[in-house]
Design an enzyme around this catalytic site. Structure first.
Site, PDB file in Angstrom:
ATOM      1  N   LYS A   6       0.811  -1.221   0.000  1.00 27.82           N
ATOM      2  CA  LYS A   6       0.000   0.000   0.000  1.00 27.82           C
ATOM      3  C   LYS A   6       0.846   1.274   0.000  1.00 27.82           C
ATOM      4  CE  LYS A   6      -1.017  -0.449   4.989  1.00 27.82           C
ATOM      5  NZ  LYS A   6      -0.382  -1.786   5.176  1.00 27.82           N
ATOM      6  N   ASN A  34      -1.156   7.087   6.313  1.00 27.02           N
ATOM      7  CA  ASN A  34      -0.302   6.162   7.055  1.00 27.02           C
ATOM      8  C   ASN A  34       1.132   6.172   6.542  1.00 27.02           C
ATOM      9  OD1 ASN A  34      -0.183   4.059   9.137  1.00 27.02           O
ATOM     10  ND2 ASN A  34       0.176   2.631   7.452  1.00 27.02           N
ATOM     11  N   HIS A  87      -0.810  -8.480  12.197  1.00 25.13           N
ATOM     12  CA  HIS A  87      -1.481  -7.853  13.353  1.00 25.13           C
ATOM     13  C   HIS A  87      -2.370  -8.831  14.121  1.00 25.13           C
ATOM     14  CE1 HIS A  87       0.080  -4.143  11.831  1.00 25.13           C
ATOM     15  NE2 HIS A  87      -0.637  -4.198  10.734  1.00 25.13           N
TER      16      HIS A  87
END
Length: 446
Positions: free
Chosen positions: A125, A148, A193
């Site tokens: 990304k 981000n 995560h």
């Protein structure tokens, strides 16, 4: 959103608590302070010495080293940093008390008045976000790139951009509900995560929030997990590494090309980017830009010359026929696997892996490692978890120990690559600091 609608979220809000300082928290405080003198802004950070505290205005009260539940329960609005989960007990208490909890991207959504492109995914990304911005700029678009990656989204609003391109993490999407996008892309899904989510499906659902209020959804034909539910009836645009995808790859006279609707546009061998994953990334950029009316053909030279982000498959030294590659941004298994798939190493690959594993299963890497001539160098807190993956695996304490040990064995055509498949927090402030440490060592020992 109309100006009238944008005013609605601020009704009856006077007490705002920003939870988590750092770069994002500071951007929130600065944005709120510039917006109104009437807001009472406080900051909570559970760290005893939160980063950015020296830049915080003396007029903003800071509570550090723990939680101030009284502040939370009396807040009209809590702006939560991405690193803090909504499931945190103190945040849950505030929610049950009726307090509104959002993140910086939701705050951005309340105020942005130009088209937005948003990008998420387990891997790639940052590259897609950066490259989309590079191509748009080459096409003459006044574009703001951040989220981000790089510049916090709220800081982008200080300039009057005509287009915003945002990288959004699952953490950011958890606290975002009203971001309207001209186009959103979900690149891929792989395990990451798992220390924060109960399951892969929970992680996926957080990512899928990027399609809420999206005019167009860009999805990966090679990854069914990126597709929203058919019942939602959303407009989809597909990309993939095959000729049948709307944005795909075709072969013409024995050469592979990036193609749109089967029409060859750019020869893949002309791209500076390495690896099949980056071919897919380039296709996504074209798909996103077309949705906002940018004539990406004007940016083909920029696309061809783009050689990637710092810390992402970045060649930091190339001497005596030995390449040193900084892929510190590979913080999960899939990212390291993608890097390995894109390599062409004629000698031995010295692969540095390890760090904070985040509860991941590293066994998938074993198959990739078995197909190449590799010496596996493991380091950090969870370095021992990589030892069963390859017969060559050896455990070290630090990256410095690895480099010192392997350097005498290096020969022409060998490659030394840091692609850790782990987070950096066991030994470094972030993946950038880890990459910079590797780069310094590489340039010294090369």
């Amino acid at each position: 959103m109309t100006e009238a609608n944008k005013a609605d979220p601020w009704r009856n809000i006077s007490n705002v608590v920003v939870v988590g300082l750092g770069i994002t928290g500071l951007s929130v405080v600065n944005f709120l302070s510039s917006r109104s003198n009437e807001l009472d802004i406080k900051v909570i950070d559970t760290r005893a010495e939160p980063p950015g505290r020296e830049q915080l205005s003396s007029s903003v009260e800071l509570y550090s080293g723990g939680w101030n539940l009284d502040w939370l329960l009396n807040a009209d609005l809590i702006v939560l940093s991405p690193g803090i989960a909504l499931a945190t007990p103190e945040i849950q208490q505030a929610l049950k008390n009726g307090c509104k909890v959002i993140g910086d991207i939701e705050l951005f959504a309340w105020h942005v008045d130009k088209p937005v492109i948003a990008i998420t995914g387990s891997n790639g990304k940052s590259t897609v976000t950066d490259l989309t911005g590079v191509i748009a700029k080459a096409c003459g678009v006044n574009v703001g790139v951040g989220g981000n990656i790089g510049v916090p989204a709220l800081d982008l609003l200080q300039n009057d951009h005509d287009l915003y391109v945002l990288e959004l993490s699952s953490f950011q999407l958890e606290t975002t509900s009203s971001l309207h996008t001209a186009a959103s892309a979900f690149l891929n899904l792989s395990e990451d995560h798992m220390d924060r989510y109960d399951s892969m499906e929970d992680y996926r659902q957080a990512k899928l929030r990027i399609f809420d209020n999206a005019n167009c959804c860009v999805v990966n034909t090679c990854d069914a997990a990126t597709y929203p539910s058919k019942e939602l009836g959303l407009e989809l645009v597909e990309f993939g590494l095959h000729s049948s995808a709307q944005y795909g790859v075709v072969v013409d006279q024995d050469k592979e090309y990036l193609a749109v609707n089967g029409v060859p546009l750019v020869s893949i061998e002309e791209l500076s980017l390495v690896g099949r994953h980056n071919v897919a990334n380039a296709l996504v950029c074209l798909a996103l830009l077309e949705q906002v009316g940018v004539d990406y053909r004007q940016g083909f030279d920029a696309l061809k010359s783009y050689n990637g982000l710092t810390h992402r498959c970045q060649v930091v030294a190339d001497k005596k026929g030995i390449k040193w590659i900084n892929d510190s941004k590979a913080t999960n298994v899939a990212s390291t696997a993608a890097a390995l798939a894109g390599l062409n190493c004629k000698g031995t690959l010295y692969l540095l892996v390890g760090g904070e594993g985040k509860g991941a299963d590293f066994s998938e890497l074993g198959e990739h490692l078995s197909a190449i001539n590799v010496k596996l160098c493991c380091f950090g807190k969870d370095g021992n978890q990589f030892l069963p993956l390859h017969s060559s695996a050896e455990l070290f304490d630090t990256i410095g120990d690895v480099i010192e040990a392997l350097t005498p064995s290096l020969r022409r055509n060998d490659m030394v690559m840091l692609s850790p498949a782990c987070a950096s927090f066991d030994q470094f402030k972030n993946f950038m600091a880890r990459g910079e440490a590797f780069t310094e060592l590489a340039q010294r020992y090369a």
